[in-house]
Design a protein around this motif. Structure first.
Motif, PDB file in Angstrom:
ATOM      1  N   LEU A 162       0.832  -1.203   0.000  1.00 32.89           N
ATOM      2  CA  LEU A 162       0.000   0.000   0.000  1.00 32.89           C
ATOM      3  C   LEU A 162       0.866   1.253   0.000  1.00 32.89           C
ATOM      4  CD1 LEU A 162      -2.785   1.412   0.289  1.00 32.89           C
ATOM      5  CD2 LEU A 162      -2.483   1.209   2.776  1.00 32.89           C
ATOM      6  N   ALA A 163       1.876   1.273   0.852  1.00 33.25           N
ATOM      7  CA  ALA A 163       2.772   2.434   0.929  1.00 33.25           C
ATOM      8  C   ALA A 163       3.489   2.661  -0.409  1.00 33.25           C
ATOM      9  CB  ALA A 163       3.790   2.229   2.053  1.00 33.25           C
ATOM     10  N   LEU A 164       3.951   1.582  -1.025  1.00 31.05           N
ATOM     11  CA  LEU A 164       4.635   1.697  -2.316  1.00 31.05           C
ATOM     12  C   LEU A 164       3.679   2.199  -3.398  1.00 31.05           C
ATOM     13  CD1 LEU A 164       6.764  -1.593  -2.349  1.00 31.05           C
ATOM     14  CD2 LEU A 164       7.628   0.749  -2.185  1.00 31.05           C
ATOM     15  N   GLY A 165       2.447   1.719  -3.361  1.00 33.43           N
ATOM     16  CA  GLY A 165       1.462   2.132  -4.362  1.00 33.43           C
ATOM     17  C   GLY A 165       1.149   3.607  -4.276  1.00 33.43           C
ATOM     18  N   ILE A 166       0.969   4.117  -3.053  1.00 38.61           N
ATOM     19  CA  ILE A 166       0.694   5.542  -2.870  1.00 38.61           C
ATOM     20  C   ILE A 166       1.879   6.390  -3.320  1.00 38.61           C
ATOM     21  CG2 ILE A 166       0.265   7.334  -1.132  1.00 38.61           C
ATOM     22  CD1 ILE A 166      -1.354   5.253   0.421  1.00 38.61           C
ATOM     23  N   PHE A 167       3.087   5.901  -3.052  1.00 39.49           N
ATOM     24  CA  PHE A 167       4.299   6.630  -3.450  1.00 39.49           C
ATOM     25  C   PHE A 167       4.473   6.639  -4.979  1.00 39.49           C
ATOM     26  CE2 PHE A 167       8.835   6.395  -4.627  1.00 39.49           C
ATOM     27  CZ  PHE A 167       9.241   7.652  -4.189  1.00 39.49           C
ATOM     28  N   ASP A 172      -4.518 -13.573  -5.024  1.00 35.88           N
ATOM     29  CA  ASP A 172      -5.854 -12.995  -4.892  1.00 35.88           C
ATOM     30  C   ASP A 172      -5.823 -11.513  -5.265  1.00 35.88           C
ATOM     31  OD1 ASP A 172      -8.564 -13.138  -4.304  1.00 35.88           O
ATOM     32  OD2 ASP A 172      -8.278 -12.463  -2.259  1.00 35.88           O
ATOM     33  N   ALA A 173      -4.706 -10.863  -4.930  1.00 34.50           N
ATOM     34  CA  ALA A 173      -4.579  -9.428  -5.201  1.00 34.50           C
ATOM     35  C   ALA A 173      -4.205  -9.128  -6.654  1.00 34.50           C
ATOM     36  CB  ALA A 173      -3.536  -8.816  -4.271  1.00 34.50           C
ATOM     37  N   GLY A 174      -3.916 -10.150  -7.445  1.00 34.04           N
ATOM     38  CA  GLY A 174      -3.492  -9.883  -8.805  1.00 34.04           C
ATOM     39  C   GLY A 174      -4.173 -10.728  -9.867  1.00 34.04           C
ATOM     40  N   SER A 175      -4.990 -11.683  -9.435  1.00 35.03           N
ATOM     41  CA  SER A 175      -5.651 -12.550 -10.404  1.00 35.03           C
ATOM     42  C   SER A 175      -6.730 -11.792 -11.172  1.00 35.03           C
ATOM     43  CB  SER A 175      -6.285 -13.752  -9.699  1.00 35.03           C
ATOM     44  OG  SER A 175      -7.089 -14.488 -10.594  1.00 35.03           O
ATOM     45  N   PRO A 187      -0.486  -3.616 -11.331  1.00 36.48           N
ATOM     46  CA  PRO A 187      -0.014  -2.906 -10.131  1.00 36.48           C
ATOM     47  C   PRO A 187      -0.249  -3.686  -8.833  1.00 36.48           C
ATOM     48  CG  PRO A 187      -1.188  -1.397 -11.572  1.00 36.48           C
ATOM     49  CD  PRO A 187      -1.418  -2.769 -12.116  1.00 36.48           C
ATOM     50  N   THR A 188      -1.439  -4.257  -8.675  1.00 36.01           N
ATOM     51  CA  THR A 188      -1.725  -4.968  -7.424  1.00 36.01           C
ATOM     52  C   THR A 188      -0.912  -6.259  -7.321  1.00 36.01           C
ATOM     53  OG1 THR A 188      -3.659  -6.033  -8.458  1.00 36.01           O
ATOM     54  CG2 THR A 188      -4.048  -4.027  -7.190  1.00 36.01           C
ATOM     55  N   PHE A 189      -0.710  -6.933  -8.443  1.00 30.34           N
ATOM     56  CA  PHE A 189       0.087  -8.162  -8.419  1.00 30.34           C
ATOM     57  C   PHE A 189       1.520  -7.881  -7.966  1.00 30.34           C
ATOM     58  CE2 PHE A 189       2.950 -11.277 -10.230  1.00 30.34           C
ATOM     59  CZ  PHE A 189       2.321 -12.481  -9.961  1.00 30.34           C
ATOM     60  N   LEU A 190       2.131  -6.863  -8.591  1.00 29.13           N
ATOM     61  CA  LEU A 190       3.531  -6.548  -8.269  1.00 29.13           C
ATOM     62  C   LEU A 190       3.681  -5.963  -6.865  1.00 29.13           C
ATOM     63  CD1 LEU A 190       4.659  -4.998 -11.679  1.00 29.13           C
ATOM     64  CD2 LEU A 190       5.178  -7.283 -10.801  1.00 29.13           C
TER      65      LEU A 190
END
Length: 436
Positions: free
Chosen positions: A205-210, A385-388, A416-419
């Motif tokens: 989550l932190a990486l995604g926001i950044f 589950d987060a990337g399928s 994005p969610t998978f990585l």
């Protein structure tokens, strides 16, 4: 080829070819049972017996779907979304725009997290909340990939760690997997074992926001105006009471079924609307979640056939030989296997019975502790589950964000969610399995 391995491979291949997962699981179980020499009648018998083990979970899903429909029909979510929209449109200065973005991200994170536990409505809130906000997202140049990451975080993180709502169901499935393998664990130990792996979601989550905090241009399209339902204080009060009672009863009874029933009965007893209307909404909600329940039942039948085939032991022995009994290598092997299986099925909940049947005897052979085994199975289930592309955790966010055709399911949600989530999950899941 080992019958269990063949069954799993067939199930994954058929799923990736977009055959319905229920049919994929059934065909995989049938091929595995026949290959193991069980015969058609015996295979079907074990499959049917296994279905019964998932009945409680399936009923929990159905009742939560009905409860979610009643909450949505009450208009309380529409009411609060309307209030938020009015508040964030009152000031248009640069400082206000920055704080608006912060408010949106924090609000969506909290709301998506609560949709799994406090107000267990799963992805039902997304089509209510997201489409009315898209014009505001466009005006703020808010990168929708960040919103997708935030929503997926809230849909996955709570159930992996917290034993409430859908988290209670997830932990109960893990417990049943151990019970089927005749391996005794305590339900209260599951959240402790998942504490380290779940930190992978926070890192993601932190990486995604950044990564996605920079402005991104979207064309402004005509989005349907958001209409706030008229809602009385009485309706708000009863709806909040139903939510609180669901949470309290679940804690007292340790049953999501009775928790959901308590919330549903509050709506009927206090007659917020007439019973015929409530009954129609309840049935519609149950229909929405019933399919997931059917997938879980089928996965339990699949796992039962695999357990009774007598070839799990030989597969485990081959896996130990392949990894030469090395604990570190074995853990990596199991995590990758869990990732592949979950990607194929598209549901971590349906994956657990299958990987538990394989991982528990393997973990015992290489000397993993109960907590390490729990963390490994929970992490392997959550992986993917987060990337399928077939997962509710990715399909839900895309359904809301792509209402104007400017958000791609694969590249803007799944990649994005998978990585961002699966790589940290692999790392933290490995650490947990090694140190616990």
């Amino acid at each position: 080829m080992n019958a269990v391995l063949l069954a799993v491979l067939i199930m994954i291949i058929l799923s990736l070819c977009r055959l319905n997962i229920v049919l994929s699981l059934f065909i995989g179980a049938l091929v595995g049972g026949l290959t193991a020499g069980m015969g058609l009648t015996e295979t079907i018998s074990h499959f049917t017996e296994g279905i019964g083990d998932g009945a409680e979970v399936a009923l929990s899903y159905a009742l939560l779907g009905g409860f979610a429909a009643l909450i949505s029909y009450s208009g309380i979510t529409d009411y609060f979304v309307g209030r938020i929209i009015r508040l964030i449109k009152q000031d248009s200065t640069v400082k206000a725009r920055v704080w608006t973005k912060v408010l949106i991200i924090v609000s969506l994170t909290l709301l998506s997290c609560m949709s799994q536990n406090m107000i267990p409505i799963h992805i039902a809130f997304i089509p209510i909340v997201i489409p009315p906000l898209l014009s505001l997202f466009n005006e703020l140049k808010l990168d929708r990939r960040m919103v997708a990451v935030v929503l997926t975080f809230g849909l996955c993180f709570p159930y992996t760690l917290l034993p409430f709502g859908f988290g209670h169901i997830f932990h109960e499935i893990i417990k049943k997997g151990f019970d089927q393998a005749h391996y005794a664990i305590q339900f209260g130990d599951i959240w402790k074992a998942m504490l380290i792996p779940s930190m992978g979601f926070i890192i993601g989550l932190a990486l995604g926001i950044f990564l996605y905090h920079k402005p991104r241009e979207y064309r402004q399209t005509e989005v349907a105006a958001f209409q706030v339902k008229d809602i009385s204080r009485y309706t708000v009060t009863i709806t909040l009471l139903a939510i609180i009672m669901t949470f309290v009863v679940q804690l007292l009874t340790e049953s999501m079924i009775f928790g959901a029933l308590a919330g549903i009965l509050i709506f009927f007893v206090f007659r917020v609307y007439d019973w015929k209307t409530l009954d129609d909404e309840l049935v519609n909600g149950i229909k929405v979640m019933a399919y997931i329940g059917v997938v879980l039942l089928t996965a339990n039948g699949f796992a039962s056939v695999m357990n009774e085939s007598g070839q799990v032991k030989s597969l485990v022995e081959n896996m130990v030989t392949l990894t030469q009994g090395d604990k570190s290598l074995s853990i990596i092997f199991m995590l990758i296997a869990g990732l592949v299986i979950t990607l194929g099925i598209g549901s971590s909940f349906a994956t657990i019975p299958i990987i538990a049947a394989l991982f528990i005897p393997f973990g015992q052979q290489i000397g993993l502790s109960p907590l390490a085994l729990i963390s490994l199975i929970g992490t392997a289930g959550a992986l993917g589950d987060a990337g399928s592309p077939a997962s509710d955790s990715t399909l839900g966010p895309t359904a809301g964000l792509n209402i104007d055709g400017q958000h791609d399911h694969i590249w803007d949600t799944c990649v994005p969610t998978f990585l961002l989530f699966n790589i940290p999950l692999l790392i933290f899941g490995y650490i947990a399995a090694m140190v616990l």
